[in-house]
Design an enzyme around this catalytic site. Structure first.
Site, short mmCIF file in Angstrom:
data_model
loop_
_atom_site.label_atom_id
_atom_site.label_comp_id
_atom_site.label_asym_id
_atom_site.label_seq_id
_atom_site.Cartn_x
_atom_site.Cartn_y
_atom_site.Cartn_z
N ARG A 1 -38.58 -12.39 23.30
CA ARG A 1 -38.90 -11.20 22.22
C ARG A 1 -38.92 -9.94 22.91
O ARG A 1 -39.78 -9.91 23.97
CB ARG A 1 -40.32 -11.76 21.56
CG ARG A 1 -40.93 -10.60 20.57
CD ARG A 1 -42.22 -11.26 20.00
NE ARG A 1 -42.85 -10.18 19.21
CZ ARG A 1 -43.61 -8.90 19.47
NH1 ARG A 1 -43.67 -8.64 20.61
NH2 ARG A 1 -43.77 -8.15 18.49
N LYS B 1 -44.84 -4.93 28.48
CA LYS B 1 -46.42 -5.32 28.32
C LYS B 1 -47.17 -4.70 29.62
O LYS B 1 -46.38 -4.48 30.60
CB LYS B 1 -46.79 -6.72 28.16
CG LYS B 1 -46.56 -7.15 26.83
CD LYS B 1 -47.00 -8.40 26.39
CE LYS B 1 -46.57 -8.83 25.11
NZ LYS B 1 -47.01 -10.00 24.43
C1 7PM Z 1 -50.46 -5.47 23.27
C2 7PM Z 1 -50.48 -6.73 23.20
C3 7PM Z 1 -49.61 -4.62 22.81
C4 7PM Z 1 -49.52 -7.41 22.61
C5 7PM Z 1 -48.59 -5.10 22.01
C6 7PM Z 1 -48.48 -6.39 22.00
C7 7PM Z 1 -46.09 -11.17 21.25
C8 7PM Z 1 -46.06 -11.48 19.72
C9 7PM Z 1 -46.78 -9.60 20.11
C10 7PM Z 1 -45.90 -12.41 21.94
C11 7PM Z 1 -45.27 -13.90 20.04
C12 7PM Z 1 -46.06 -6.55 21.71
C13 7PM Z 1 -47.51 -7.32 21.35
N1 7PM Z 1 -46.62 -10.08 21.17
N2 7PM Z 1 -45.60 -12.73 19.30
N3 7PM Z 1 -46.47 -10.36 19.03
N4 7PM Z 1 -45.53 -13.51 21.57
N5 7PM Z 1 -44.61 -14.57 19.62
O1 7PM Z 1 -45.89 -6.46 22.75
O2 7PM Z 1 -45.88 -12.46 23.10
O3 7PM Z 1 -45.51 -6.08 20.76
S1 7PM Z 1 -47.43 -7.96 19.76
#
Ligand code: 7PM
Length: 287
Positions: free
Chosen positions: A266, A232
């Protein structure tokens, strides 16, 4: 943080959450070129054989859970229609369920997709909107499936504009507490709930650092904690690295999270995270 067995039932498949586990990310979206992009071809079709190859590699590398998502929640991302999201996710769920016995998590806020999950071998609904969409709470309640409730301030298209909190840890905890109560009211018991502070979802670097530093405060909810920090922006801001070079930073954050009480991580990088969590788990056992 006791080391006595704490068995969580993901619709028939169990994990002992006194230890930490890896959740591997399978993004079925055309825009996530750094990881899932190549799981979809240019015309929007899902490449099932590539998905199965990736899933198998993640399972062999130590993923206990595979998180399948068909909606991009990146800042500024376009919303996907319900039929489009379903046509991306369901063939993948069915193929993985037929071929492997890892726990399948579906990353969705969509009640129509949630309704399809119960009979398809899914073990967890992972909702970044914490079941706030109309019908989502009822759909999960009806499905009998467990759910991960995540905190987000705002929505994906505006969440990074100007995140603001008086006390980020307190506000995230209270939000999650309220969503747990809503779940309980709909008939979803605490034995079916995980919580997640939502790193990067309407948070500045400082907010994310405060949450990671005080993650143990979430134990007040007495529910298993899941975290997603992998690659991230917060890791990029700290290390100055591009997405594909954020592995070491992501591992450091994951380890800190687990030592502060997280039990599911995750991640895009399953093998490396699994090794790091094995070290954490040995420390958890003796502490
Ligand atoms: C920006 C923000 C880009 C978030 C990509 C993402 C989470 C999730 C995602 C999390 C849970 C990514 C994400 N992040 N589900 N889905 N917790 N439970 O890095 O932090 O894939 S999407």
């Amino acid at each position: 943080m006791s080391n006595s067995p704490r068995i969580f039932d993901f619709a028939g498949k169990t994990l002992n959450l006194s230890e930490s586990h890896v959740m591997g990310i399978l993004n079925i979206t055309p825009d996530s070129f750094s990881d899932g992009g190549e799981l979809m071809s240019k015309n929007g079709d899902v490449n099932i054989s590539r998905v199965l190859t990736r899933a198998e590699a993640m399972i062999k590398a130590g993923a206990a859970i595979l998180d399948i998502g068909g909606e991009s929640t990146r800042p500024g991302a376009k919303e996907v229609s319900s039929p489009e999201e379903i046509s991306r996710v369901m063939p993948v769920v069915e193929a993985i369920s037929r071929n492997f016995d890892a726990i399948i998590s579906v990353d969705t806020s969509n009640p129509e997709l949630i309704n399809l999950c119960q009979k398809s071998g899914v073990g967890l609904i992972n909702d970044v909107r914490a079941l706030t969409r109309k019908g989502a709470l009822e759909a999960v309640a009806e499905s009998g499936l467990p759910v991960c409730l995540m905190h987000m301030q705002g929505s994906p298209d505006n969440m990074q504009d100007a995140p603001k909190y008086k006390n980020v840890v307190e506000e995230v905890t209270v939000f999650l507490e309220d969503r747990v109560k809503a779940c309980n009211g709909a008939g979803i018991g605490n034995d079916r709930i995980l919580v997640d502070p939502g790193f990067g979802f309407g948070k500045t670097l400082e907010h994310n650092l405060e949450l990671l530093s005080r993650l143990a405060d979430l134990q007040r909810l007495e529910l298993p904690v899941l975290i997603g920090i992998s690659r991230k922006r917060m890791i990029g801001l700290i290390t100055g690295r591009r997405e594909k070079d954020r592995l070491a930073g992501s591992i450091a954050a994951a380890v800190l999270g687990v030592m502060n009480g997280a039990r599911i991580v995750r991640t895009h990088d399953v093998a490396e995270s699994a090794d790091a969590l094995k070290v954490c788990n040995e420390i958890l056992k003796i502490s």
